[in-house]
Write an enzyme that holds these catalytic residues in place. Structure first.
Site, PDB file in Angstrom:
ATOM      1  N   ASP A 102       0.836  -1.201   0.000  1.00 43.28           N
ATOM      2  CA  ASP A 102       0.000   0.000   0.000  1.00 43.28           C
ATOM      3  C   ASP A 102       0.869   1.248   0.000  1.00 43.28           C
ATOM      4  OD1 ASP A 102      -2.022  -1.738   0.155  1.00 43.28           O
ATOM      5  OD2 ASP A 102      -2.512  -1.367   2.261  1.00 43.28           O
ATOM      6  N   TYR A 107       2.181   1.944  -3.398  1.00 38.30           N
ATOM      7  CA  TYR A 107       1.110   2.455  -4.254  1.00 38.30           C
ATOM      8  C   TYR A 107       0.862   3.922  -3.927  1.00 38.30           C
ATOM      9  CZ  TYR A 107      -3.518   2.978  -6.342  1.00 38.30           C
ATOM     10  OH  TYR A 107      -4.579   3.427  -7.076  1.00 38.30           O
ATOM     11  N   SER A 153     -33.178  -9.204 -22.853  1.00 33.62           N
ATOM     12  CA  SER A 153     -33.364  -9.877 -21.564  1.00 33.62           C
ATOM     13  C   SER A 153     -33.200 -11.374 -21.793  1.00 33.62           C
ATOM     14  CB  SER A 153     -34.728  -9.538 -20.990  1.00 33.62           C
ATOM     15  OG  SER A 153     -35.718  -9.970 -21.889  1.00 33.62           O
ATOM     16  N   GLU A 176     -22.415 -19.142 -16.362  1.00 30.56           N
ATOM     17  CA  GLU A 176     -21.992 -18.100 -15.425  1.00 30.56           C
ATOM     18  C   GLU A 176     -23.080 -17.933 -14.369  1.00 30.56           C
ATOM     19  OE1 GLU A 176     -22.005 -14.772 -18.065  1.00 30.56           O
ATOM     20  OE2 GLU A 176     -20.698 -15.805 -19.481  1.00 30.56           O
ATOM     21  N   LYS A 189     -25.827 -16.118 -12.324  1.00 27.76           N
ATOM     22  CA  LYS A 189     -26.642 -14.957 -12.679  1.00 27.76           C
ATOM     23  C   LYS A 189     -26.710 -14.024 -11.471  1.00 27.76           C
ATOM     24  CE  LYS A 189     -30.998 -13.619 -14.787  1.00 27.76           C
ATOM     25  NZ  LYS A 189     -31.385 -12.555 -13.861  1.00 27.76           N
ATOM     26  N   ASP A 222     -27.883 -10.625  -9.489  1.00 34.63           N
ATOM     27  CA  ASP A 222     -29.046  -9.764  -9.506  1.00 34.63           C
ATOM     28  C   ASP A 222     -28.621  -8.350  -9.172  1.00 34.63           C
ATOM     29  OD1 ASP A 222     -31.626  -9.351 -10.028  1.00 34.63           O
ATOM     30  OD2 ASP A 222     -32.372 -10.032  -8.076  1.00 34.63           O
ATOM     31  N   ARG A 225     -29.513  -0.149 -18.610  1.00 34.21           N
ATOM     32  CA  ARG A 225     -30.214  -0.862 -19.667  1.00 34.21           C
ATOM     33  C   ARG A 225     -31.463  -0.106 -20.110  1.00 34.21           C
ATOM     34  NH1 ARG A 225     -34.340  -4.792 -19.537  1.00 34.21           N
ATOM     35  NH2 ARG A 225     -34.315  -6.115 -21.387  1.00 34.21           N
ATOM     36  N   GLU A 249     -22.941  -6.390 -15.169  1.00 32.89           N
ATOM     37  CA  GLU A 249     -23.872  -6.177 -14.069  1.00 32.89           C
ATOM     38  C   GLU A 249     -23.190  -5.395 -12.953  1.00 32.89           C
ATOM     39  OE1 GLU A 249     -26.659  -7.619 -14.928  1.00 32.89           O
ATOM     40  OE2 GLU A 249     -27.900  -7.734 -13.138  1.00 32.89           O
ATOM     41  N   TYR A 251     -19.941  -9.479 -18.830  1.00 34.89           N
ATOM     42  CA  TYR A 251     -20.256 -10.797 -19.376  1.00 34.89           C
ATOM     43  C   TYR A 251     -20.727 -10.789 -20.826  1.00 34.89           C
ATOM     44  CZ  TYR A 251     -24.702  -9.064 -17.471  1.00 34.89           C
ATOM     45  OH  TYR A 251     -25.784  -8.300 -17.148  1.00 34.89           O
ATOM     46  N   LYS A 259     -32.840 -20.962 -13.430  1.00 36.49           N
ATOM     47  CA  LYS A 259     -33.006 -20.376 -12.098  1.00 36.49           C
ATOM     48  C   LYS A 259     -32.905 -21.412 -10.983  1.00 36.49           C
ATOM     49  CE  LYS A 259     -34.176 -15.978 -12.841  1.00 36.49           C
ATOM     50  NZ  LYS A 259     -35.434 -15.533 -12.288  1.00 36.49           N
ATOM     51  N   CYS A 307     -50.772   6.684  17.489  1.00 39.57           N
ATOM     52  CA  CYS A 307     -49.482   6.006  17.627  1.00 39.57           C
ATOM     53  C   CYS A 307     -49.589   4.871  18.638  1.00 39.57           C
ATOM     54  CB  CYS A 307     -48.425   7.007  18.072  1.00 39.57           C
ATOM     55  SG  CYS A 307     -46.886   6.219  18.547  1.00 39.57           S
ATOM     56  N   CYS A 364     -47.532   6.081  21.938  1.00 39.31           N
ATOM     57  CA  CYS A 364     -47.913   7.205  22.802  1.00 39.31           C
ATOM     58  C   CYS A 364     -49.375   7.603  22.669  1.00 39.31           C
ATOM     59  CB  CYS A 364     -47.036   8.419  22.498  1.00 39.31           C
ATOM     60  SG  CYS A 364     -47.379   9.159  20.886  1.00 39.31           S
ATOM     61  N   CYS A 413     -45.693   9.370  13.534  1.00 40.36           N
ATOM     62  CA  CYS A 413     -46.150   9.899  14.806  1.00 40.36           C
ATOM     63  C   CYS A 413     -45.447  11.241  14.954  1.00 40.36           C
ATOM     64  CB  CYS A 413     -45.742   8.955  15.936  1.00 40.36           C
ATOM     65  SG  CYS A 413     -45.880   9.734  17.545  1.00 40.36           S
ATOM     66  N   CYS A 463     -42.817  11.020  22.004  1.00 35.52           N
ATOM     67  CA  CYS A 463     -43.355   9.657  21.972  1.00 35.52           C
ATOM     68  C   CYS A 463     -42.320   8.681  22.527  1.00 35.52           C
ATOM     69  CB  CYS A 463     -43.722   9.306  20.530  1.00 35.52           C
ATOM     70  SG  CYS A 463     -44.037   7.557  20.283  1.00 35.52           S
TER      71      CYS A 463
HETATM   72  S1  IVH Z   1     -26.140 -12.170 -20.519  1.00 37.64           S
HETATM   73  C1  IVH Z   1     -28.941 -11.314 -23.863  1.00 37.64           C
HETATM   74  N1  IVH Z   1     -25.035 -12.951 -18.324  1.00 37.64           N
HETATM   75  O1  IVH Z   1     -29.922 -10.914 -16.361  1.00 37.64           O
HETATM   76  C2  IVH Z   1     -27.819 -11.728 -23.020  1.00 37.64           C
HETATM   77  N2  IVH Z   1     -26.975 -11.583 -18.155  1.00 37.64           N
HETATM   78  O2  IVH Z   1     -32.605 -11.524 -17.151  1.00 37.64           O
HETATM   79  C3  IVH Z   1     -27.333 -10.624 -22.202  1.00 37.64           C
HETATM   80  N3  IVH Z   1     -27.597 -11.011 -15.858  1.00 37.64           N
HETATM   81  O3  IVH Z   1     -30.415  -8.084 -18.355  1.00 37.64           O
HETATM   82  C4  IVH Z   1     -27.327 -10.944 -20.792  1.00 37.64           C
HETATM   83  N4  IVH Z   1     -25.974 -12.089 -14.874  1.00 37.64           N
HETATM   84  O4  IVH Z   1     -28.892  -7.895 -16.278  1.00 37.64           O
HETATM   85  C5  IVH Z   1     -26.043 -12.256 -18.852  1.00 37.64           C
HETATM   86  N5  IVH Z   1     -23.901 -13.700 -16.447  1.00 37.64           N
HETATM   87  C6  IVH Z   1     -24.901 -12.995 -16.990  1.00 37.64           C
HETATM   88  C7  IVH Z   1     -25.832 -12.287 -16.197  1.00 37.64           C
HETATM   89  C8  IVH Z   1     -26.873 -11.599 -16.835  1.00 37.64           C
HETATM   90  C9  IVH Z   1     -27.028 -11.332 -14.700  1.00 37.64           C
HETATM   91  C10 IVH Z   1     -28.801 -10.172 -15.984  1.00 37.64           C
HETATM   92  C11 IVH Z   1     -28.692  -9.080 -17.002  1.00 37.64           C
HETATM   93  C12 IVH Z   1     -29.835  -9.286 -17.955  1.00 37.64           C
HETATM   94  C13 IVH Z   1     -30.756 -10.080 -17.103  1.00 37.64           C
HETATM   95  C14 IVH Z   1     -31.688 -10.864 -17.957  1.00 37.64           C
END
Ligand code: IVH
Length: 667
Positions: free
Chosen positions: A35, A38, A84, A115, A117, A119, A138, A177, A229, A317, A411, A414, A429, A434
């Site tokens: 560190d 750097y 999507s 990969e 997925k 969220d 997006r 993402e 990705y 999923k 409330c 109180c 409230c 209170c």
């Molecule tokens: S590929 C059309 N890879 O899932 C292909 N999407 O439900 C482009 N997401 O809008 C997406 N992890 O936000 C891809 N490893 C991954 C992902 C991924 C999460 C999300 C992404 C997409 C949504 C679709």
């Protein structure tokens, strides 16, 4: 005087060197230098750029933060739509997808890539000749929002790419993402709760809310991360498959989730799915499935897309971590700011390894929308695998005996009137005295980062308030040992210790008191800024909105809230009474000493309290800040440090161990 060529070259070399180390640290997680080393590089660059401002380039590592707040997000058209994904929820569903791929191609694809997925929020980053030019969300898939300035603040987003086989792509539209790790999400929510700000429902909302900020300096403080990705248009380099893509992106400097796998056939995919499912709880981020993609881009072209989802990929999923249970009761909690939150009390049930017995319903609209009634059978889940929430009601299981919930007009604590201010989702409230609000206010006041009154825990706060010994904060300072021993049946020693702690709190710096008051939107950092500008609480109480906004770091929202707080008569009385009790710290001219002008940040568990650390630093002329910024000189790291350590490294701020801190201060 223009910079001599040699200085110009030096600055460029430093930038390249720093970029490489940022990449090793943030993308590969494999730092090569300490560190301190750097830090030295970063300082050298900043000082060169300071001496010759014309040398500052927009892609310099020193230029991540600094864009002014925007009035709105500019729309950005994606040159190729952001699609999507279709879903499947079982092996059968997955096999159906495989069969369809095979039918269209007339044979098995050459391979798949899987990969996890994540969220979060999908984004597109556009690089021209290797320089980051535009980043967008997006949106509806065709048009998103321009969040360039916000993305620039993220350490994982390279402002400039590394050449790949000696070449930079003329154009690269990379997609990925933006997400928040679970631990970071929980810490962020804790901070927000402490400040009386609404908590995020799950890591996804937290990521989206943090990225879609009009003020990029807010985004800069949020622990956002990125995995790439996918790509849109690419020019100047050739990428023909997902495997090649996932290998090339990191070489260009872009972060890729290392947990991906090339699979030859569907059995390997199913095995990978099971593997990630088993590991799910240990991963630092929430994941809700595996994305399976046909590897070769040429095969993808044959497969095409239907209704805005590609046929060449599918989200396989995980079964949602859900359980079914009954709503015993819907209770209403009153927070420090007076906000009323309905909470469902459930028959305890296990959801992915954790027993859930309460679920927040956020506000009345949410209860209505989900139509949750007392006695209902409901599906619960841990949102983003973290916070329990009710997903839906099972109306078929209703017997007719269920009871609808209505927000009380009085409330529950109180009995005072409840109002719902225009445009707000929360009922409040309005009674500042209170008991529920007082309890929460006292808890905040006594908390470690506020007045740090050890021994004044949750239970004792309840008893003191319920027993009538404490009605308002100043009452704390009027407590007598006899009362505690008699009324609270406390041991003499504990009573004595508590009083000593309360007494000690009088000597804490003004910034802590300002934070402890629990003014909406005033966190530790804002409290420090306010205390630096105003020498006493009384003077702060007299400040006007415009004057407050002149302080760098204090925006309109905070200024408004401060003025509103002190306009309230009850609060003004509070300030006077605190002063009468001897709680009137002055933002005294800091002592001068060996640490004069030096700013410290502490993170992680240390063997002394924050208050003690602050006292040491102040006595030597220094100052303690709560968050890491460029103004900070040292970050002192204890056990299990948080994001602050990473931020310190990114900014090149020297990091001290507790031992080094002691050596420096002679304690
Ligand atoms: S590929 C059309 N890879 O899932 C292909 N999407 O439900 C482009 N997401 O809008 C997406 N992890 O936000 C891809 N490893 C991954 C992902 C991924 C999460 C999300 C992404 C997409 C949504 C679709």
């Amino acid at each position: 005087m223009p910079a001599p060529d040699e200085v110009r070259r030096k600055a460029e070399a430093l930038r390249a060197e720093i970029r490489r180390h940022d990449y090793l640290y943030h993308v590969l997680d494999r730092p090569e230098i300490t560190d301190a080393e750097y830090d030295e590089l970063f300082r050298e660059l900043v000082s060169l750029e300071g001496a010759y401002p014309e040398l500052v380039t927009p892609d310099s590592p020193s230029q991540r933060v600094g864009a002014p707040p925007a009035a709105e997000f500019r729309p950005v058209q994606h040159s190729l739509p952001m699609l999507s994904l279709g879903n499947c929820f079982s092996e059968e569903g997955f096999v159906e997808w495989v069969e369809r791929v095979r039918r269209i191609l007339g044979r098995d694809p050459s391979g798949y890539v899987c990969e996890p997925k994540l969220d979060g929020l999908s984004v597109e980053l556009v690089y021209e000749d290797g320089v980051f030019v535009v980043g967008s969300t997006r949106g509806d898939g065709r048009v998103g929002e321009d969040v360039t300035a916000n993305l620039r603040t993220m350490k994982q987003v390279p402002l400039r790419l590394f050449p790949h086989h000696g070449r930079l792509p003329a154009l690269l539209e990379v997609r990925g993402e933006v997400y928040m790790e679970r631990g970071a999400f929980l810490r962020l929510n804790e901070d927000r709760a402490r400040r009386g700000e609404p908590e995020f429902a799950n890591p996804r909302n937290a990521a989206a809310g943090s990225l879609r900020q009009l003020d990029p300096s807010v985004t800069a403080t949020r622990p956002l991360k990125l995995f790439c990705y996918h790509v849109g248009r690419v020019e100047g380099i050739t990428i023909e498959s997902q495997v090649q893509l996932l290998r090339t992106l990191p070489e260009l400097g872009l972060p890729v989730n290392p947990l991906w796998k090339a699979c030859r056939d569907r059995d390997e995919v199913v095995a990978f799915y099971a593997e990630v499912l088993a590991k799910r709880a240990e991963l630092p981020y929430a994941t809700d499935g595996v994305v399976v993609k046909v590897d070769l881009f040429s095969e993808r072209e044959v497969l095409g897309e239907v209704s805005r989802a590609p046929r060449w990929a599918i989200a396989y999923k995980f079964p949602a971590a859900e359980a079914v249970t009954r709503v015993r009761e819907i209770v209403v909690q009153v927070g420090r700011t007076g906000a009323l939150t309905p909470v469902a009390v459930l028959d305890p049930v296990e959801v992915s390894g954790v027993t859930v017995s309460r679920a927040t319903l956020h506000n009345e609209d949410e209860v209505r929308r989900k139509d949750v009634r007392v006695g209902d059978w409901v599906v619960v889940r841990r949102a983003g695998e973290v916070i329990p929430e009710i997903v839906r009601v099972l109306p078929d299981r209703r017997t007719g005996g269920e009871r609808r919930f209505r927000m009380p007009t009085r409330c529950p604590s109180c009995g005072g009137p409840v109002t719902r201010p225009e445009g707000e989702a929360a009922h409040r409230c309005e009674n500042v005295s209170c008991p529920a609000r007082i309890k929460e206010s006292l808890r905040h006041y006594a908390s470690r980062r506020a007045m740090d009154i050890a021994g004044l825990g949750d239970k004792l706060v309840d008893r003191l308030v319920e027993g009538g010994l404490v009605r308002r904060i100043p009452d704390l300072y009027r407590l007598r040992a006899e009362d505690l021993v008699e009324v609270e049946r406390m041991g003499e020693k504990s009573a004595h210790n508590l009083l000593q702690e309360i007494e000690r709190s009088k000597g804490l710096p003004l910034a802590r008191l300002v934070f402890a008051l629990g003014i909406r939107h005033v966190g530790e950092r804002a409290a420090e800024l306010l205390a630096e500008r105003y020498p006493s609480l009384a003077e702060l109480a007299g400040a006007g909105i415009e004057e407050l906004q002149e302080i760098s770091g204090i925006g309109p929202q905070i200024a408004q809230s401060v003025v509103g707080f002190f306009r309230n008569e009850e609060n003004r009385r509070l300030v006077e009474e605190l002063a009468a009790c001897g709680v009137a710290p002055r933002g005294e001219r800091p002592a001068t000493g060996p640490l004069t002008g030096k700013v410290f940040v502490f993170t992680g568990a240390l063997s002394f309290t924050r208050a003690e650390a602050e006292a040491i630093v102040r006595s030597l002329g220094g100052r303690v800040a709560s968050s890491v910024s460029r103004q900070v000189d040292y970050v002192v790291v204890g056990k299990e440090p948080g994001e602050k350590l990473a931020r310190a490294r990114a900014l090149g701020i020297p990091v001290l161990t507790e031992g080094e801190f002691r050596a420096l201060t002679g304690r």
